[in-house]
Design a protein around this motif. Sequence first.
Motif, PDB file in Angstrom:
ATOM      1  N   SER A  34       0.717  -1.211  -0.084  1.00 39.42           N
ATOM      2  CA  SER A  34      -0.511  -0.236  -0.103  1.00 39.42           C
ATOM      3  C   SER A  34       1.166   0.953   0.316  1.00 39.42           C
ATOM      4  O   SER A  34       1.829   1.553   0.722  1.00 39.42           O
ATOM      5  CB  SER A  34      -1.247   0.509   0.994  1.00 39.42           C
ATOM      6  OG  SER A  34      -2.007   1.060   1.571  1.00 39.42           O
ATOM      7  N   THR A  35       0.540   1.987  -0.530  1.00 33.93           N
ATOM      8  CA  THR A  35       1.092   3.156  -0.801  1.00 33.93           C
ATOM      9  C   THR A  35       0.496   5.215  -1.430  1.00 33.93           C
ATOM     10  O   THR A  35       0.542   5.968  -0.989  1.00 33.93           O
ATOM     11  CB  THR A  35       1.971   3.139  -2.201  1.00 33.93           C
ATOM     12  OG1 THR A  35       1.445   3.601  -3.714  1.00 33.93           O
ATOM     13  CG2 THR A  35       3.321   2.599  -2.668  1.00 33.93           C
ATOM     14  N   GLY A  36      -0.496   4.173  -0.817  1.00 31.57           N
ATOM     15  CA  GLY A  36      -2.220   5.125  -0.119  1.00 31.57           C
ATOM     16  C   GLY A  36      -2.830   4.501   0.757  1.00 31.57           C
ATOM     17  O   GLY A  36      -2.771   3.612   0.842  1.00 31.57           O
ATOM     18  N   ALA A  37      -3.498   5.293   0.832  1.00 30.04           N
ATOM     19  CA  ALA A  37      -4.673   5.197   2.275  1.00 30.04           C
ATOM     20  C   ALA A  37      -5.832   4.117   1.917  1.00 30.04           C
ATOM     21  O   ALA A  37      -6.643   3.672   2.230  1.00 30.04           O
ATOM     22  CB  ALA A  37      -5.187   6.092   3.086  1.00 30.04           C
ATOM     23  N   GLY A  38      -5.638   4.186   0.785  1.00 26.86           N
ATOM     24  CA  GLY A  38      -7.022   3.759  -0.172  1.00 26.86           C
ATOM     25  C   GLY A  38      -8.794   4.225   0.096  1.00 26.86           C
ATOM     26  O   GLY A  38      -8.787   5.730  -0.913  1.00 26.86           O
ATOM     27  N   PRO A  46      -8.972   2.355   5.344  1.00 25.65           N
ATOM     28  CA  PRO A  46      -7.775   2.974   5.361  1.00 25.65           C
ATOM     29  C   PRO A  46      -7.584   1.267   5.408  1.00 25.65           C
ATOM     30  O   PRO A  46      -6.486   1.284   6.596  1.00 25.65           O
ATOM     31  CB  PRO A  46      -7.619   4.327   5.910  1.00 25.65           C
ATOM     32  CG  PRO A  46      -8.628   4.792   6.749  1.00 25.65           C
ATOM     33  CD  PRO A  46      -9.076   3.347   7.023  1.00 25.65           C
ATOM     34  N   PHE A  47      -6.048   1.867   4.269  1.00 23.28           N
ATOM     35  CA  PHE A  47      -4.793   0.274   4.771  1.00 23.28           C
ATOM     36  C   PHE A  47      -3.757   1.101   5.659  1.00 23.28           C
ATOM     37  O   PHE A  47      -3.316   2.336   6.116  1.00 23.28           O
ATOM     38  CB  PHE A  47      -3.767   0.706   2.790  1.00 23.28           C
ATOM     39  CG  PHE A  47      -5.542  -0.388   2.059  1.00 23.28           C
ATOM     40  CD1 PHE A  47      -4.915  -0.871   2.172  1.00 23.28           C
ATOM     41  CD2 PHE A  47      -6.013   0.237   1.261  1.00 23.28           C
ATOM     42  CE1 PHE A  47      -6.079  -2.454   1.830  1.00 23.28           C
ATOM     43  CE2 PHE A  47      -6.666  -0.481   0.006  1.00 23.28           C
ATOM     44  CZ  PHE A  47      -6.837  -1.079   0.509  1.00 23.28           C
ATOM     45  N   GLU A  48      -2.872   0.612   6.442  1.00 24.53           N
ATOM     46  CA  GLU A  48      -1.818   1.385   6.630  1.00 24.53           C
ATOM     47  C   GLU A  48      -0.603   1.849   5.587  1.00 24.53           C
ATOM     48  O   GLU A  48      -0.110   0.192   4.829  1.00 24.53           O
ATOM     49  CB  GLU A  48      -1.556   0.276   7.426  1.00 24.53           C
ATOM     50  CG  GLU A  48      -0.170   0.764   8.786  1.00 24.53           C
ATOM     51  CD  GLU A  48       0.108   0.299   9.933  1.00 24.53           C
ATOM     52  OE1 GLU A  48       0.603   0.903  10.954  1.00 24.53           O
ATOM     53  OE2 GLU A  48      -1.394  -0.325  10.313  1.00 24.53           O
ATOM     54  N   ILE A  49      -0.601   2.616   5.333  1.00 23.73           N
ATOM     55  CA  ILE A  49       1.227   2.746   3.829  1.00 23.73           C
ATOM     56  C   ILE A  49       2.027   2.743   4.359  1.00 23.73           C
ATOM     57  O   ILE A  49       2.115   2.151   5.540  1.00 23.73           O
ATOM     58  CB  ILE A  49       1.086   4.572   3.310  1.00 23.73           C
ATOM     59  CG1 ILE A  49      -0.332   5.055   3.367  1.00 23.73           C
ATOM     60  CG2 ILE A  49       1.703   4.925   2.557  1.00 23.73           C
ATOM     61  CD1 ILE A  49      -0.869   6.587   3.199  1.00 23.73           C
ATOM     62  N   GLY A  50       2.973   1.644   3.509  1.00 24.03           N
ATOM     63  CA  GLY A  50       4.164   0.924   3.641  1.00 24.03           C
ATOM     64  C   GLY A  50       3.520  -0.365   4.725  1.00 24.03           C
ATOM     65  O   GLY A  50       4.563  -1.026   4.239  1.00 24.03           O
ATOM     66  N   ASN A 100      -6.580  12.633   3.069  1.00 24.37           N
ATOM     67  CA  ASN A 100      -6.448  11.410   1.860  1.00 24.37           C
ATOM     68  C   ASN A 100      -7.251  11.072   1.251  1.00 24.37           C
ATOM     69  O   ASN A 100      -8.004  10.508   0.671  1.00 24.37           O
ATOM     70  CB  ASN A 100      -5.761  10.523   3.352  1.00 24.37           C
ATOM     71  CG  ASN A 100      -4.369  10.651   3.718  1.00 24.37           C
ATOM     72  OD1 ASN A 100      -3.627  10.238   2.560  1.00 24.37           O
ATOM     73  ND2 ASN A 100      -4.655  10.411   4.873  1.00 24.37           N
ATOM     74  N   PHE A 101      -8.937  11.634   1.558  1.00 24.24           N
ATOM     75  CA  PHE A 101     -10.109  10.901   1.276  1.00 24.24           C
ATOM     76  C   PHE A 101     -10.514  12.559   0.898  1.00 24.24           C
ATOM     77  O   PHE A 101     -11.624  12.850   1.876  1.00 24.24           O
ATOM     78  CB  PHE A 101     -11.128   9.986   2.448  1.00 24.24           C
ATOM     79  CG  PHE A 101     -10.154   8.885   2.679  1.00 24.24           C
ATOM     80  CD1 PHE A 101      -9.845   8.006   1.870  1.00 24.24           C
ATOM     81  CD2 PHE A 101      -9.584   8.834   3.957  1.00 24.24           C
ATOM     82  CE1 PHE A 101      -9.216   7.007   2.137  1.00 24.24           C
ATOM     83  CE2 PHE A 101      -8.934   7.630   4.569  1.00 24.24           C
ATOM     84  CZ  PHE A 101      -8.756   7.031   3.012  1.00 24.24           C
TER      85      PHE A 101
END
Length: 159
Positions: A34-38, A46-50, A100-101
């Motif tokens: 994941s490079t972004g929060a989704g 949200p994704f945990e970036i990295g 992010n959103f």
Amino acid sequence: MRNFKIVPLSEGYASQLRTEKKDDYGLEVMEQLSTGAGPCRVSLQPFEIGKDIRLVFRHSPFEIKNAFDQPGPVFIHKKPVKAYKDIYNFPPDIKKDKDNFPLSLIGYNQEQKMVFTKLVGDEDVDELIEKIFKNHHNISYLHARNSEACCFICKIERL
């Protein structure tokens, strides 16, 4: 009770994508860090970036193929997750993270024609959805989209 419900992608659909590794267009489902929060379109978290591994695939949130059919890339967690359950409230982690959103709400009629658009901005998205459905009877459902990336987040159905 609210006059809407949030509709995430289903756990069954996500399971099918993970198993078949092909999307509805026959394209390979890709795996990436994941490079972004989704967010994940199933859990609407949200994704945990990295850290989180996500699957990216082409998806159209429409049932009718026409000029408004907007397939595009969306993400789900690689590992199975539970579908978003608090369906009478917009996902709070998305709602509170306006950086992010940044959200847009797009309204469609029964023929799947776009009849309404609104940037959410600083408004409360739950209140805005209720107001839209109360004041615009021609809108059958809404899509929440990221205003910057234009990608589909979830469907919002009128009750």
